[in-house]
Design an enzyme around this catalytic site. Structure first.
Site, short mmCIF file in Angstrom:
data_model
loop_
_atom_site.label_atom_id
_atom_site.label_comp_id
_atom_site.label_asym_id
_atom_site.label_seq_id
_atom_site.Cartn_x
_atom_site.Cartn_y
_atom_site.Cartn_z
N SER A 1 46.03 7.88 40.95
CA SER A 1 47.40 8.29 41.24
C SER A 1 47.51 8.75 42.68
O SER A 1 46.54 9.27 43.25
CB SER A 1 47.82 9.42 40.31
OG SER A 1 49.07 9.96 40.72
N TYR B 1 46.00 17.23 35.83
CA TYR B 1 46.26 15.80 35.99
C TYR B 1 45.71 15.28 37.31
O TYR B 1 44.97 14.28 37.34
CB TYR B 1 47.76 15.54 35.90
CG TYR B 1 48.14 14.09 36.07
CD1 TYR B 1 48.00 13.19 35.03
CD2 TYR B 1 48.64 13.62 37.29
CE1 TYR B 1 48.35 11.86 35.19
CE2 TYR B 1 48.98 12.29 37.46
CZ TYR B 1 48.84 11.42 36.40
OH TYR B 1 49.17 10.10 36.57
#
Length: 336
Positions: free
Chosen positions: A192, A205
């Site tokens: 990401s 995350y």
């Protein structure tokens, strides 16, 4: 003597300036290659099928995972799609088969749970797997919050590690030996853009995605000489369910657009952001200090957008398995 010293100092600064110009000139040249991936990183039409007959894509019931499954099938590969919702997988399998004529194998599993990989390994036995896309991931909360604010923190930690970290490592353990034996293969591990910098309020995350990148880059160093390409793919804005299906723009791509562009960068190195606009966004994040800005504005921004999304959709899941890892919301704050 004084004149000689001045000449030496002048020569030093001239040399230093020349070195800086050369350094940034080389970097600019390397960056310019990203503008023309088809020219600098060409792939033959048979590139994907030359890797093997089958591609395996985790988290492929929707979003980026679904787009990868479709794109690889269009390139002539049979695909194994893996996710936890059988109904969605069956629809994807039917669409891929009808559209491309390729074979599709469905494996239903929940990567959050323990002891799921022996069954997956059994179902993959005998397949000539040339491509693995580790796409599945979990975002523990749609509302940004500090680490200790997560509900049921112990369970949340386990779920994030199981889904975002352990699944990628285990799937590589299952599939990599066959690639090593044949001397070819492609593994794409979806990271990401938020892994580019420390990212408060999404600590679990973003940290899990840093692991994805470092694992991928180290694994590539180990297996590059054995004919295997291993790459971390770190997208930013992609219009998916998780991002509230934000309007597609130059920065926010559809899953299909992103996947098509990212596949052009397979030979661009052990990490890519997938498209030129996301490459620039990554540079911005790493160059401009945004920490205080994000701490002050991120939580309120996402809360407001989450509230609006709930009002429009009638509700939203606090915890979702996402078929992408592009955490778009914080980057949307920087869009005009």
């Amino acid at each position: 003597m004084c004149r000689t010293s001045m000449d030496l100092v002048e020569l030093f600064f001239i040399s230093l300036g020349a070195a800086i110009v050369v350094y940034y000139g080389v970097r600019l040249l390397l960056f310019s290659r990203m503008l023309f991936p088809k020219l600098w990183f060409p792939l033959s039409k048979s590139f994907f099928t030359s890797m093997g007959e089958w591609a395996v894509v985790t988290g492929s019931s929707e979003g980026i995972g679904r787009a990868y499954a479709f794109m690889l099938a269009k390139k002539g590969m049979n695909v194994v799609i893996i996710s936890r919702t059988k109904e969605k997988l069956d629809v994807v399998a039917k669409d891929i088969g009808h559209t491309t004529g390729q074979m599709v194998k469905v494996i239903v599993t929940d990567f959050i749970k323990e002891n799921v990989f022996s069954d997956i390994e059994d179902q993959l036995k005998g397949l000539n797997i040339g491509v693995l896309v580790n796409n599945v991931g979990i975002l523990p909360s749609t509302i940004p919050c500090q680490f200790l604010e997560h509900e049921e923190l112990n369970q949340t930690i386990t779920k994030v590690i199981n889904c975002n970290v352990r699944t990628m490592v285990k799937m590589c353990k299952i599939i990599l030996p066959g690639m090593e034996h044949r001397g070819k293969g492609l593994i794409l591990n979806i990271s990401s853009g938020v892994a580019s910098v420390p990212f408060p309020m999404y600590t679990l995350y973003s940290a899990s995605k840093v692991f994805v990148e470092r694992f991928s880059q180290s694994l590539q160093a180990e297996y590059k000489d054995k004919g295997i390409i291993i790459q971390a793919v770190a997208p930013f804005g992609v219009s998916t369910r998780m991002s509230g299906y934000q309007k597609i723009s130059m920065v926010t791509l559809s899953p299909e657009q992103f996947v098509e562009r990212s596949l052009q960068y397979i030979r661009a190195g052990d990490k890519t952001n997938g498209c030129i606009c996301h490459i620039i966004l990554s540079w911005v994040l790493q160059t401009i200090p945004l920490k205080d800005f994000m701490l002050q504005g991120l939580q309120e921004y996402v809360k407001n957008n989450f509230k609006n999304h709930k009002n429009k959709s009638g509700g939203a899941m606090i915890e979702v398995i996402v078929s992408r890892t592009a955490l778009e919301t914080p980057l949307s704050m920087m869009q005009p």
